[in-house]
Design an enzyme around this catalytic site. Structure first.
Site, PDB file in Angstrom:
ATOM      1  N   LYS A  14       0.837  -1.206   0.000  1.00  0.00           N
ATOM      2  CA  LYS A  14       0.000   0.000   0.000  1.00  0.00           C
ATOM      3  C   LYS A  14       0.871   1.254   0.000  1.00  0.00           C
ATOM      4  O   LYS A  14       0.593   2.214  -0.724  1.00  0.00           O
ATOM      5  CB  LYS A  14      -0.904   0.020   1.240  1.00  0.00           C
ATOM      6  N   ASP A  69      -8.458   2.003   4.699  1.00  0.00           N
ATOM      7  CA  ASP A  69      -8.923   0.620   4.788  1.00  0.00           C
ATOM      8  C   ASP A  69      -9.563   0.254   3.462  1.00  0.00           C
ATOM      9  O   ASP A  69     -10.282   1.067   2.866  1.00  0.00           O
ATOM     10  CB  ASP A  69      -9.917   0.437   5.935  1.00  0.00           C
ATOM     11  N   GLY A 152      -2.423  -9.038  -2.819  1.00  0.00           N
ATOM     12  CA  GLY A 152      -3.800  -9.384  -2.437  1.00  0.00           C
ATOM     13  C   GLY A 152      -4.543 -10.125  -3.538  1.00  0.00           C
ATOM     14  O   GLY A 152      -4.061 -11.104  -4.107  1.00  0.00           O
ATOM     15  N   LYS A 174      -2.199   0.668 -12.852  1.00  0.00           N
ATOM     16  CA  LYS A 174      -3.144   0.429 -11.741  1.00  0.00           C
ATOM     17  C   LYS A 174      -3.465   1.746 -11.040  1.00  0.00           C
ATOM     18  O   LYS A 174      -4.604   2.017 -10.675  1.00  0.00           O
ATOM     19  CB  LYS A 174      -2.552  -0.590 -10.750  1.00  0.00           C
TER      20      LYS A 174
END
Ligand code: IMP
Length: 196
Positions: A14, A69, A152, A174
């Protein structure tokens, strides 16, 4: 002084994505190594984004803090894996998570039954502020993993317009379309406008 915020995460994937999205007008600072984030307890992405930022605010004073999140929601599974995306298989293990999800979806042979979306919520706190930003992208869960990039669920999330998974495109690509990019571009524009 350069505009900056602390990012309340230890997830290296991240951090890499977010630093690229934010660019060089704003400095993204990381939590001290000694800090260990507790397991997430919120019932929603929004709540967890806030809880992450709030936790870091115990250690960082007088600066902006950003909690993030995110997760994957499959329509036919009533939003699963949802807030539990990171530990869907019971462990923080991407391969096991993917395996479990594909197994649960093995009877959904029709592409329309494999609709899914990624969501990101961001919470900005500090300097008397509390603000939320959201980003989403819709796509399909593939029948098997494709591609080697990302993290992920990237290898099983297909973007309809290009028929490639997130793991088959570069980080630069992305970052033009992802749920995280959409949310962080909103945050970036908000902060830049505020400090113009
Ligand atoms: P958390 O936000 O740290 O609770 O974890 C989010 C989880 O959702 C990750 O561990 C991944 O499993 C999944 N996820 C969130 N964003 C992405 C993404 O951009 N690609 C693939 N998986 C993601």
């Amino acid at each position: 002084m350069k505009l900056c915020f602390y990012l309340a995460t230890k997830n290296k994937n991240k951090v890499k994505e977010i630093k690229k999205i934010i660019g060089d007008k704003i400095e993204v600072l990381l939590p001290p190594n000694s800090i260990k984030f507790p397991e997430e307890t919120g019932k929603t992405f929004k709540e967890n984004a806030y809880l992450k930022a709030k936790f870091l605010s115990r250690f960082i004073k007088n600066d902006y803090i950003v909690g993030e999140d995110s997760g994957l929601l499959v329509e036919k599974l009533n939003g699963l894996p949802g807030v539990n995306s990171a530990r869907f298989s019971g462990e923080r293990d991407d391969i096991k998570n993917i395996k479990k999800l594909l197994e649960m979806m093995k009877n959904f042979k029709n592409k329309e039954d494999r609709k899914a979306k990624f969501i990101t919520y961001i919470c900005l706190i500090g300097k008397g502020e509390k603000k939320f930003f959201k980003g989403e992208i819709e796509g399909y869960i593939t029948f098997r993993p494709r591609g080697k990039n990302g993290f992920g669920y990237d290898p099983i999330f297909e973007i309809p317009e290009i028929k490639k998974t997130f793991a088959q495109i570069s980080l630069e690509e992305k970052n033009k379309i992802s749920h995280r990019a959409k949310a962080f571009v909103k945050l970036k524009n908000y902060l830049i406008k505020k400090f113009k």
